[in-house]
Design a protein around this motif. Sequence first.
Motif, PDB file in Angstrom:
ATOM      1  N   HIS A  31       0.805  -1.215   0.000  1.00  0.00           N
ATOM      2  CA  HIS A  31       0.000   0.000   0.000  1.00  0.00           C
ATOM      3  C   HIS A  31       0.841   1.271   0.000  1.00  0.00           C
ATOM      4  O   HIS A  31       0.529   2.238  -0.709  1.00  0.00           O
ATOM      5  CB  HIS A  31      -0.947   0.009   1.198  1.00  0.00           C
ATOM      6  CG  HIS A  31      -1.700   1.293   1.364  1.00  0.00           C
ATOM      7  ND1 HIS A  31      -1.277   2.320   2.186  1.00  0.00           N
ATOM      8  CD2 HIS A  31      -2.854   1.739   0.784  1.00  0.00           C
ATOM      9  CE1 HIS A  31      -2.119   3.316   2.115  1.00  0.00           C
ATOM     10  NE2 HIS A  31      -3.091   2.992   1.277  1.00  0.00           N
ATOM     11  N   PHE A  78      -6.727   4.531  -1.354  1.00  0.00           N
ATOM     12  CA  PHE A  78      -6.586   3.217  -1.972  1.00  0.00           C
ATOM     13  C   PHE A  78      -6.637   3.429  -3.492  1.00  0.00           C
ATOM     14  O   PHE A  78      -7.690   3.284  -4.109  1.00  0.00           O
ATOM     15  CB  PHE A  78      -7.727   2.282  -1.552  1.00  0.00           C
ATOM     16  CG  PHE A  78      -7.660   1.799  -0.121  1.00  0.00           C
ATOM     17  CD1 PHE A  78      -6.573   2.058   0.692  1.00  0.00           C
ATOM     18  CD2 PHE A  78      -8.704   1.056   0.409  1.00  0.00           C
ATOM     19  CE1 PHE A  78      -6.519   1.610   2.008  1.00  0.00           C
ATOM     20  CE2 PHE A  78      -8.666   0.593   1.714  1.00  0.00           C
ATOM     21  CZ  PHE A  78      -7.561   0.878   2.512  1.00  0.00           C
ATOM     22  N   MET A  95      -5.861  -1.118  -6.133  1.00  0.00           N
ATOM     23  CA  MET A  95      -6.990  -1.936  -5.714  1.00  0.00           C
ATOM     24  C   MET A  95      -7.420  -2.922  -6.792  1.00  0.00           C
ATOM     25  O   MET A  95      -7.864  -4.032  -6.477  1.00  0.00           O
ATOM     26  CB  MET A  95      -8.168  -1.064  -5.296  1.00  0.00           C
ATOM     27  CG  MET A  95      -7.987  -0.359  -3.954  1.00  0.00           C
ATOM     28  SD  MET A  95      -7.443  -1.440  -2.585  1.00  0.00           S
ATOM     29  CE  MET A  95      -8.722  -2.686  -2.565  1.00  0.00           C
TER      30      MET A  95
END
Length: 234
Positions: free
Chosen positions: A109, A185, A190
């Motif tokens: 991330h 995100f 994603m």
Amino acid sequence: MATFVLIPGAGGSAWYWHLVVDELTDRGHDAVAVELPSDDDTAGLVEYADAVVDAIGDRTDVVIVAQSMAGFTAPLVCDRVRVALLVLLNAMIPARGESPGEWWENTGHARAMSEQAARDGTPTNLDGPDDMVAVFFHDVPTDLTAEAMRGGRDQSGTPFEQPWPLDEWPDVPTKFVLCRHDRFFPAEFMRRVVRERLGITPDEIDGGHLVALSRPKDLADQLDKYVAEIEISS
């Protein structure tokens, strides 16, 4: 008609969903926004699931919608009660034995957010209100942003330390709604996580991470579309 059970992300406030609740009820559905015990250091993933199960009660034709961190909670609920559909919205997708705290590194991330921030000219460290606005509220109306910032709740670290307890994904139809302008995100990040962890292609709509505040009608339209595609008995 379906019963939508709406689970908020970190901070646990049912208020996050209030505009979507109005949109769904206008379409003839029942909609229940769950308040999670996010500021309770004794509450973890199981207690969060308990809160959702209690909110469902004896309702049927349940469609669960899980925002962000609630991706760790929603499958636990599906393992305990009958659910017609699970919808993950800009959500974390857990793996067996993985804690929410481990999810960030396991999925890459930080790199994805850093690359997105470089494209958008936004911060990667959420050190103050201006950073929060730039990353989370960039497409949310200013009055709603102010209300959210005034009424925000603390998020305990307890659930972030707890391994996800299921051996496998529950046997429930699952959809993923990805928001193209999510700065927290990022979309490309994603798409990869959804493909790797769920083996499905997400459905995409415009909006940022807090799309229930920025584009409640568009989100409700997508949720209503899902209900039209599945068999609801009532």
